[in-house]
Design an enzyme around this catalytic site. Sequence first.
Site, PDB file in Angstrom:
ATOM      1  N   SER A  89      14.829  19.476  82.673  1.00  0.00           N
ATOM      2  CA  SER A  89      13.399  19.193  82.800  1.00  0.00           C
ATOM      3  C   SER A  89      12.627  20.494  83.053  1.00  0.00           C
ATOM      4  O   SER A  89      12.717  21.420  82.242  1.00  0.00           O
ATOM      5  CB  SER A  89      13.174  18.152  83.895  1.00  0.00           C
ATOM      6  N   ASP A 215      14.127   8.899  76.663  1.00  0.00           N
ATOM      7  CA  ASP A 215      13.457   9.601  77.762  1.00  0.00           C
ATOM      8  C   ASP A 215      11.969   9.264  77.751  1.00  0.00           C
ATOM      9  O   ASP A 215      11.254   9.646  76.821  1.00  0.00           O
ATOM     10  CB  ASP A 215      13.664  11.111  77.606  1.00  0.00           C
ATOM     11  N   HIS A 243      15.416  10.018  81.549  1.00  0.00           N
ATOM     12  CA  HIS A 243      15.122  11.308  82.181  1.00  0.00           C
ATOM     13  C   HIS A 243      15.951  11.457  83.455  1.00  0.00           C
ATOM     14  O   HIS A 243      15.423  11.573  84.569  1.00  0.00           O
ATOM     15  CB  HIS A 243      13.632  11.433  82.477  1.00  0.00           C
TER      16      HIS A 243
END
Length: 269
Positions: A89, A215, A243
């Site tokens: 991320s 995601d 995610h």
Amino acid sequence: MRLEFETFGDSRDPALVLIMGLGAQLIDWQVEFCEGLVAEGFHVVRFDNRDVGLSDGSEAPYVLADMAADTVGLLDRLGIERAHVVGVSMGGMIAQQLVIDHPGRVLSLCSIMSTTGDRSVGRGTPEALAALTRPAATSREQFIEGAVRAAGITGSPGFETPVAELEERAARKYDRAYRPEGTQRQLQAVLASPDRTEGLRNVTVPALVIHGEDDPLVGVSGGRATAEAIPGAELMVIPGMGHDLPRALWPHVIEAITANARRETSKVD
């Protein structure tokens, strides 16, 4: 900038640095995951980014390039000349910036559930973005409840993590260091940082991009754009992954990270 860090494995083995995402602490890299990488022959380093966990805060504005420089400072502190770099991320964004700004320090790059900084790709759903920007919790119980609720929105629909495990992880994070103001400063750093697409076109180290097909927070188009920008990058899109890094996928992800790192070894040989 003083950073809290931990290492696993033999310091004589090739170094592999793990960079966490927005508001996440080094303990979000689970010990078993780190030990899985050690078993593949890596000296693993996990650390708290600035403004989270037990690392220093930074009230002055900063950008992802500053956080990449923090990572280089950590490598210097540990006497590591070059390392394999893995980021998730926001950590993937930092890893990308690191290889752009300090190419001589990176052996291989793995960017997971991340994006290039191009605002037209990797867009999240309104529900996921609302979970990301929810008001700060005012109690331990509220923090744990909010973390579980957010995981239900942004997590992997094909690999659900048991609620008890989510609660235990959230409790450990809150008890170790709850710093919502630092998370907000990190978010501002992400928003203030430029598009990395052109810089990524000059990356020469082996690169792997891993992204969940499902995601909702950083859409899979962000991963595809990252892989398209880096010459020779490999793209792994995982159905059912959201995610997060669900436990069921750890062997698969560790195998892919290892294979990418060994592409660098083959290149040297």
